[in-house]
Design a protein around this motif. Structure first.
Motif, PDB file in Angstrom:
ATOM      1  N   LEU A 105       0.831  -1.207   0.000  1.00  0.00           N
ATOM      2  CA  LEU A 105       0.000   0.000   0.000  1.00  0.00           C
ATOM      3  C   LEU A 105       0.864   1.255   0.000  1.00  0.00           C
ATOM      4  O   LEU A 105       0.556   2.235  -0.689  1.00  0.00           O
ATOM      5  N   LEU A 106       1.944   1.237   0.767  1.00  0.00           N
ATOM      6  CA  LEU A 106       2.846   2.390   0.789  1.00  0.00           C
ATOM      7  C   LEU A 106       3.519   2.589  -0.571  1.00  0.00           C
ATOM      8  O   LEU A 106       3.694   3.720  -1.022  1.00  0.00           O
ATOM      9  N   ALA A 107       3.886   1.501  -1.233  1.00  0.00           N
ATOM     10  CA  ALA A 107       4.510   1.598  -2.554  1.00  0.00           C
ATOM     11  C   ALA A 107       3.508   2.145  -3.574  1.00  0.00           C
ATOM     12  O   ALA A 107       3.885   2.873  -4.495  1.00  0.00           O
ATOM     13  N   TRP A 108       2.243   1.826  -3.409  1.00  0.00           N
ATOM     14  CA  TRP A 108       1.206   2.277  -4.318  1.00  0.00           C
ATOM     15  C   TRP A 108       0.924   3.770  -4.152  1.00  0.00           C
ATOM     16  O   TRP A 108       0.584   4.461  -5.105  1.00  0.00           O
ATOM     17  N   GLU A 109       1.091   4.275  -2.935  1.00  0.00           N
ATOM     18  CA  GLU A 109       0.848   5.688  -2.651  1.00  0.00           C
ATOM     19  C   GLU A 109       1.825   6.540  -3.450  1.00  0.00           C
ATOM     20  O   GLU A 109       2.995   6.207  -3.575  1.00  0.00           O
ATOM     21  N   GLU A 110       1.336   7.634  -4.015  1.00  0.00           N
ATOM     22  CA  GLU A 110       2.192   8.501  -4.821  1.00  0.00           C
ATOM     23  C   GLU A 110       2.891   9.503  -3.906  1.00  0.00           C
ATOM     24  O   GLU A 110       2.307  10.489  -3.478  1.00  0.00           O
ATOM     25  N   TRP A 111       4.152   9.238  -3.624  1.00  0.00           N
ATOM     26  CA  TRP A 111       4.938  10.100  -2.743  1.00  0.00           C
ATOM     27  C   TRP A 111       5.713  11.114  -3.571  1.00  0.00           C
ATOM     28  O   TRP A 111       5.922  10.945  -4.755  1.00  0.00           O
TER      29      TRP A 111
END
Length: 188
Positions: A105-111
């Motif tokens: 989920l963190l990798a999917w989030e656009e940071w």
């Protein structure tokens, strides 16, 4: 997201893990009676417990973990499960399966968008991993090292404590990262 009562304040530091919380922690072990026997002999003992059945653990750097915890205990937040501080890190006890799901989920989030920073790397402990849990009781006054090596910030206080899942921790992580000031380059 299961919400806590809006009138319930964040828990104060409760230094002792009650028997029901000790039962829950020991249930993570294949030999819960041995864990209880160790704690009966020495309630100041730290114990290594496996993750993946009773709980997973998300391990964050202290400052970022405190920001996550602030979001979880804000009026809009759902609260948290047990939380421990250990050698400059914050251990957030989470629902089993969270360690596998949260990194995706963190990798999917656009940071990294304008004004946004990515969270520091979080460590996820799930099936096949183990963590050291703090003692059931804090050491007597004067015997605890400064800073304490390991302590509970939110103690497990029941046989079935509420544990945040990956979506709740993602929510807290995103809000904590967005609240972190972005360093601006010095004008030259």
């Amino acid at each position: 997201m299961a919400a806590r009562s809006a009138s319930r304040p964040p828990p104060a530091r409760r230094p002792h893990v009650p028997l029901a919380g000790a039962d829950w922690l020991a249930s993570a072990s294949r030999f819960p009676h041995s864990v209880h026997a160790l704690w009966a002999e020495d309630p100041l003992a730290t114990v290594i417990l496996p993750c993946g059945t009773a709980f997973d653990v998300i391990d964050a750097p202290m400052l970022f973990g405190r920001r996550m915890l602030d979001r979880l205990w804000s009026p809009a937040g759902p609260g948290s499960g047990p939380v421990a501080a250990q050698r400059g890190r914050l251990l957030l006890f989470a629902a089993p399966g969270t360690a596998q799901r949260l990194p995706a989920l963190l990798a999917w989030e656009e940071w990294g968008g304008e004004g946004r920073t990515a969270p520091p790397p979080l460590l996820s402990y799930g099936t096949g991993d183990a963590v050291t849990v703090p003692p059931l009781c804090p050491p007597p006054a004067g015997l605890e090292p400064t800073p304490p090596a390991s302590r509970w910030l939110v103690v497990p206080d029941g046989r079935s404590p509420w544990l945040p899942a990956a979506d709740v921790l993602l929510w807290a992580c995103v809000r904590a990262a967005r609240a972190t000031p972005v360093p601006t380059p010095a004008a030259g």
